[in-house]
Write a protein that holds these residues in place. Structure first.
Motif, PDB file in Angstrom:
ATOM      1  N   GLY A  93       0.829  -1.199   0.000  1.00  0.00           N
ATOM      2  CA  GLY A  93       0.000   0.000   0.000  1.00  0.00           C
ATOM      3  C   GLY A  93       0.858   1.242   0.000  1.00  0.00           C
ATOM      4  N   THR A  94       0.201   2.373  -0.183  1.00  0.00           N
ATOM      5  CA  THR A  94       0.863   3.670  -0.166  1.00  0.00           C
ATOM      6  C   THR A  94       0.123   4.590   0.778  1.00  0.00           C
ATOM      7  N   SER A  95       0.865   5.483   1.412  1.00  0.00           N
ATOM      8  CA  SER A  95       0.292   6.382   2.395  1.00  0.00           C
ATOM      9  C   SER A  95      -0.126   7.687   1.737  1.00  0.00           C
ATOM     10  N   ARG A  96      -1.244   8.245   2.215  1.00  0.00           N
ATOM     11  CA  ARG A  96      -1.697   9.546   1.740  1.00  0.00           C
ATOM     12  C   ARG A  96      -1.064  10.695   2.527  1.00  0.00           C
ATOM     13  N   ALA A  97      -0.346  10.362   3.605  1.00  0.00           N
ATOM     14  CA  ALA A  97       0.364  11.380   4.373  1.00  0.00           C
ATOM     15  C   ALA A  97       1.806  11.438   3.894  1.00  0.00           C
ATOM     16  N   LEU A  98       2.294  12.642   3.648  1.00  0.00           N
ATOM     17  CA  LEU A  98       3.640  12.820   3.138  1.00  0.00           C
ATOM     18  C   LEU A  98       4.656  12.763   4.273  1.00  0.00           C
ATOM     19  N   ARG A  99       5.819  12.230   3.939  1.00  0.00           N
ATOM     20  CA  ARG A  99       6.956  12.221   4.848  1.00  0.00           C
ATOM     21  C   ARG A  99       8.157  12.801   4.092  1.00  0.00           C
ATOM     22  N   GLN A 100       8.670  13.916   4.572  1.00  0.00           N
ATOM     23  CA  GLN A 100       9.763  14.602   3.896  1.00  0.00           C
ATOM     24  C   GLN A 100       9.378  14.921   2.444  1.00  0.00           C
ATOM     25  N   HIS A 101       8.142  15.389   2.273  1.00  0.00           N
ATOM     26  CA  HIS A 101       7.599  15.790   0.966  1.00  0.00           C
ATOM     27  C   HIS A 101       7.541  14.605  -0.007  1.00  0.00           C
ATOM     28  N   ALA A 102       7.390  13.400   0.490  1.00  0.00           N
ATOM     29  CA  ALA A 102       7.313  12.211  -0.369  1.00  0.00           C
ATOM     30  C   ALA A 102       6.251  11.268   0.176  1.00  0.00           C
ATOM     31  N   SER A 103       5.677  10.478  -0.724  1.00  0.00           N
ATOM     32  CA  SER A 103       4.701   9.454  -0.335  1.00  0.00           C
ATOM     33  C   SER A 103       5.423   8.195   0.123  1.00  0.00           C
ATOM     34  N   VAL A 104       4.897   7.584   1.162  1.00  0.00           N
ATOM     35  CA  VAL A 104       5.479   6.359   1.703  1.00  0.00           C
ATOM     36  C   VAL A 104       4.822   5.170   1.017  1.00  0.00           C
ATOM     37  N   VAL A 105       5.639   4.306   0.437  1.00  0.00           N
ATOM     38  CA  VAL A 105       5.160   3.118  -0.265  1.00  0.00           C
ATOM     39  C   VAL A 105       5.762   1.894   0.412  1.00  0.00           C
ATOM     40  N   GLN A 106       4.939   0.907   0.684  1.00  0.00           N
ATOM     41  CA  GLN A 106       5.391  -0.302   1.368  1.00  0.00           C
ATOM     42  C   GLN A 106       5.184  -1.522   0.487  1.00  0.00           C
ATOM     43  N   PHE A 107       6.163  -2.415   0.527  1.00  0.00           N
ATOM     44  CA  PHE A 107       6.145  -3.675  -0.211  1.00  0.00           C
ATOM     45  C   PHE A 107       6.490  -4.803   0.753  1.00  0.00           C
ATOM     46  N   ALA A 108       5.964  -5.969   0.465  1.00  0.00           N
ATOM     47  CA  ALA A 108       6.288  -7.175   1.237  1.00  0.00           C
ATOM     48  C   ALA A 108       7.265  -8.033   0.439  1.00  0.00           C
ATOM     49  N   ILE A 109       8.146  -8.721   1.142  1.00  0.00           N
ATOM     50  CA  ILE A 109       9.110  -9.627   0.518  1.00  0.00           C
ATOM     51  C   ILE A 109       8.600 -11.047   0.734  1.00  0.00           C
ATOM     52  N   PRO A 110       8.060 -11.696  -0.293  1.00  0.00           N
ATOM     53  CA  PRO A 110       7.524 -13.058  -0.081  1.00  0.00           C
ATOM     54  C   PRO A 110       8.581 -14.052   0.372  1.00  0.00           C
ATOM     55  N   GLU A 111       9.761 -13.984  -0.208  1.00  0.00           N
ATOM     56  CA  GLU A 111      10.841 -14.913   0.146  1.00  0.00           C
ATOM     57  C   GLU A 111      12.108 -14.102   0.427  1.00  0.00           C
ATOM     58  N   PRO A 112      12.280 -13.639   1.645  1.00  0.00           N
ATOM     59  CA  PRO A 112      13.479 -12.841   1.955  1.00  0.00           C
ATOM     60  C   PRO A 112      14.739 -13.679   1.807  1.00  0.00           C
ATOM     61  N   PRO A 113      15.749 -13.174   1.120  1.00  0.00           N
ATOM     62  CA  PRO A 113      17.009 -13.927   0.991  1.00  0.00           C
ATOM     63  C   PRO A 113      17.785 -13.912   2.295  1.00  0.00           C
ATOM     64  N   ALA A 114      18.668 -14.877   2.435  1.00  0.00           N
ATOM     65  CA  ALA A 114      19.501 -14.952   3.633  1.00  0.00           C
ATOM     66  C   ALA A 114      20.480 -13.779   3.640  1.00  0.00           C
ATOM     67  N   GLY A 115      20.696 -13.226   4.806  1.00  0.00           N
ATOM     68  CA  GLY A 115      21.624 -12.113   4.927  1.00  0.00           C
ATOM     69  C   GLY A 115      21.000 -10.747   4.774  1.00  0.00           C
ATOM     70  N   LEU A 116      19.679 -10.666   4.549  1.00  0.00           N
ATOM     71  CA  LEU A 116      19.006  -9.374   4.430  1.00  0.00           C
ATOM     72  C   LEU A 116      18.692  -8.864   5.829  1.00  0.00           C
ATOM     73  N   ASN A 117      19.179  -7.668   6.147  1.00  0.00           N
ATOM     74  CA  ASN A 117      19.064  -7.121   7.492  1.00  0.00           C
ATOM     75  C   ASN A 117      18.059  -5.983   7.525  1.00  0.00           C
ATOM     76  N   ILE A 118      17.458  -5.805   8.685  1.00  0.00           N
ATOM     77  CA  ILE A 118      16.518  -4.707   8.886  1.00  0.00           C
ATOM     78  C   ILE A 118      17.282  -3.387   8.871  1.00  0.00           C
ATOM     79  N   GLY A 119      16.756  -2.417   8.133  1.00  0.00           N
ATOM     80  CA  GLY A 119      17.409  -1.133   7.986  1.00  0.00           C
ATOM     81  C   GLY A 119      18.348  -1.049   6.801  1.00  0.00           C
ATOM     82  N   GLN A 120      18.540  -2.137   6.065  1.00  0.00           N
ATOM     83  CA  GLN A 120      19.452  -2.142   4.923  1.00  0.00           C
ATOM     84  C   GLN A 120      18.838  -1.363   3.766  1.00  0.00           C
ATOM     85  N   PRO A 121      19.588  -0.464   3.116  1.00  0.00           N
ATOM     86  CA  PRO A 121      19.033   0.297   1.990  1.00  0.00           C
ATOM     87  C   PRO A 121      18.921  -0.564   0.741  1.00  0.00           C
TER      88      PRO A 121
END
Length: 439
Positions: free
Chosen positions: A332-360
Motif C-alpha cells: 500500500g501507499t500512504s496519503r500522508a507525506l513524509r519529507q515531501h514524499a509518499s510512503v510506499v510499502q512492499f512485502a518480501i515473499p521470500e526474503p534472501p539470507a543475509g538481508l538485514n533490517i534497515g538495509q538500503p
C-alpha cells in the motif's frame, strides 16, 4: 567459413571469412648514391690520409719546423679516429636484422585504433564472456525508488516496562541479540521502585488489616465453643471465618501492590534484534528494552517523490547492494507525506539470507505506459569514458564494438534499449565490465 569447436569445457562456433592474398615478395634493397661509395672506401681513404699526414709529420720534424709537424700529427690522429668510428658503425649495421615490413601480432587483448576491442578466444574463455541476441519486447518501464528493509508489523514486537524499576536477570541471564525466542518466553524481571511515602502508606494499610484480622480471630475463638453447645447459631461462626479469609487475602494484595517483580515476556516469535538492558540497570516506564522480529517476514518501505500511480503496479523488484535481485509484492501507499514524499510499502515473499533490517535497497516499480524496445540484462549496459551508456556488440569472432544506446529501466535485472542497436545483434551480457576496461 564456419568452424564448430567441441571440447570438454564447452562448445563454440568460429565464424570468419577467408581472402586469398598474393605471395609477398622480398623487398629490394636500393642503395642511395652519395659522395662516398661505401663505408669501406671511406675507411680506406681515411687510412691513406692518416699515413700521408704521418709522413709529413716526420719530414717537418726532421727539418726543424715544429709548428707544421704538430699540425700534421693532429690531422693524422683525427683521421685515425674517424676511420675507427666508421668501422664500428659498419659492424653494428651488419649485425642488425632488417626491420620487418609488417609488425608481429599477438593474442593479447587490446583496444584498436577504431575503438573496437580485440580479444582472442582463450581470453574470452578466461573472462567468461557470454553473448545473447537482442529480442524486441513491449514492457512497462520502471521507476526507481530509494527504500530500506523493515520488519513486518504483524510479526514483530517491542518489550517495555509499564512501571519501571531495576532490571533483574532471569535464570538463564539476559537474552542476547540474535537469540531465537518464542511467544511467552520470560526475558527479564523488573523490581519496581517505590517512594518512601508509598511504602509508608502500604505498611499503614497492612497494619490496619492485621488489626481487623486479630479482632475477627478473637471473636471466632469465643463463638466456636458456644456454637458447639448450641448457644450461638453456627451461621455466625461461618460468617466470621469468611471475613477472616477475606482479610488475609486483602493483606496479601496490599503487600504485593507494586512490591512484586514485573515479568517481561516475548509477545511474538522471532529473534532479538535489539537489547538495551544490563543487570541492575534502572529503567523508566515505556523504555524500549527489546525488539523482536521474524527474519522470514520482512517488508520494504520506500519514498516516492513523484506521482507514479501505485494503485495497481505491474511488478516491483529490489536490488541489494551486492547486486542480488529481490521480488516484491505491493502492500500500500500512504496519503500522508513524509519529507515531501509518499510512503510506499512492499512485502518480501521470500526474503534472501543475509538481508538485514534497515538495509538500503533500490526499488524498481513497473508503472506507466508500455514501451517497445530490445530487452537486455542490466549488466550489458556500462559507462564509457565520456559517461554515456554503451553496449558491446560481438561483431566478429574475436572483435567487439562499442555502441552508444538509450536505456530505460525495467526491473532489477533487465533494461530496455530503446535506441542504438538492431534486432538480432549479439550483445555481450556477461563480462561486459572486463571488456570495457581493455585498453
Amino acid at each position: 567459413m564456419i568452424f564448430s569447436i567441441s571440447a570438454s569445457r564447452g562448445n563454440d562456433l568460429l565464424v570468419d571469412s577467408f581472402v586469398p592474398r598474393a605471395e609477398a615478395r622480398p623487398a629490394e634493397h636500393k642503395h642511395e648514391p652519395g659522395w662516398l661509395l661505401s663505408n669501406r672506401a671511406a675507411i680506406a681513404v681515411s687510412a691513406l690520409a692518416a699515413l700521408g699526414f704521418g709522413g709529413l709529420f716526420a719530414y717537418w720534424r726532421r727539418r726543424g719546423r715544429f709548428m707544421a709537424a704538430s699540425t700534421s700529427a693532429v690531422m693524422a690522429g683525427a683521421l685515425v679516429i674517424l676511420a675507427a668510428i666508421m668501422f664500428g658503425e659498419g659492424r653494428t649495421n651488419a649485425t642488425q636484422p632488417n626491420p620487418p615490413g609488417v609488425p608481429a601480432l599477438s593474442d593479447a587483448p587490446r583496444r584498436l585504433q577504431d575503438g573496437t576491442v580485440f580479444a582472442a578466444k582463450p581470453t574470452q574463455r578466461l573472462l567468461e564472456v557470454r553473448t545473447a541476441a537482442a529480442e524486441p519486447q513491449t514492457i512497462h518501464p520502471a521507476v526507481t525508488l530509494i527504500g530500506r528493509v523493515m520488519a513486518d508489523p504483524n510479526r514483530s514486537s517491542i518489550v517495555q516496562s509499564i512501571y519501571g524499576g531495576r532490571v533483574v536477570p532471569g535464570d538463564d541471564g539476559i537474552p542476547r541479540i540474535g537469540q531465537t525466542v518464542r511467544k511467552g518466553d520470560l526475558l527479564i524481571r523488573i523490581e519496581p521502585h517505590l517512594p518512601i511515602a508509598d511504602r509508608t502508606t502500604i505498611l499503614e494499610k497492612v497494619g490496619e488489616i492485621e488489626q481487623l484480622m486479630a479482632i475477627t480471630d478473637n471473636k471466632l475463638r469465643r463463638l466456636r465453643p458456644l456454637a458447639e453447645r448450641g448457644a450461638v447459631p453456627q451461621g455466625q461462626v461461618n460468617d466470621l471465618e469468611s471475613e477472616l479469609e477475606g482479610l488475609r487475602a486483602r493483606r496479601e494484595t496490599v503487600r504485593n501492590s507494586r512490591t512484586g517483580f514485573e515479568e517481561l515476556r516475548a509477545s511474538t516469535d522471532g529473534i532479538i534484534t535489539s537489547a538495551k538492558v544490563a543487570p541492575g540497570q534502572v529503567i523508566q516506564p515505556q523504555d524500549v528494552l527489546f525488539q523482536i522480529a521474524d527474519p522470514s517476514s520482512l517488508w520494504v518501505e520506500a519514498l516516492a517523490y513523484d506521482e507514479i500511480g501505485l494503485k495497481q503496479p505491474e511488478a516491483a523488484t529490489a536490488m541489494a547492494p551486492n547486486g542480488q535481485q529481490i521480488a516484491l509484492s505491493f502492500v500500500g501507499t500512504s496519503r500522508a507525506l513524509r519529507q515531501h514524499a509518499s510512503v510506499v510499502q512492499f512485502a518480501i515473499p521470500e526474503p534472501p539470507a543475509g538481508l538485514n533490517i534497515g538495509q538500503p535497497l533500490n526499488v524498481m516499480v513497473q508503472t506507466g505506459a508500455p514501451v517497445s524496445g530490445l530487452v537486455v540484462p542490466r549488466n550489458a549496459v556500462v559507462r564509457s569514458g565520456n559517461g554515456e551508456n554503451i553496449v558491446w556488440l560481438h561483431t566478429e569472432p574475436e572483435r567487439f564494438e562499442p555502441r552508444p544506446v538509450r536505456a530505460v529501466q525495467v526491473d532489477a535485472a533487465r533494461v530496455i534499449v530503446a535506441a542504438g542497436i538492431n534486432e538480432g545483434e549479439h550483445v555481450v551480457v556477461r563480462g561486459t565490465d572486463l571488456i570495457n576496461q581493455i585498453r
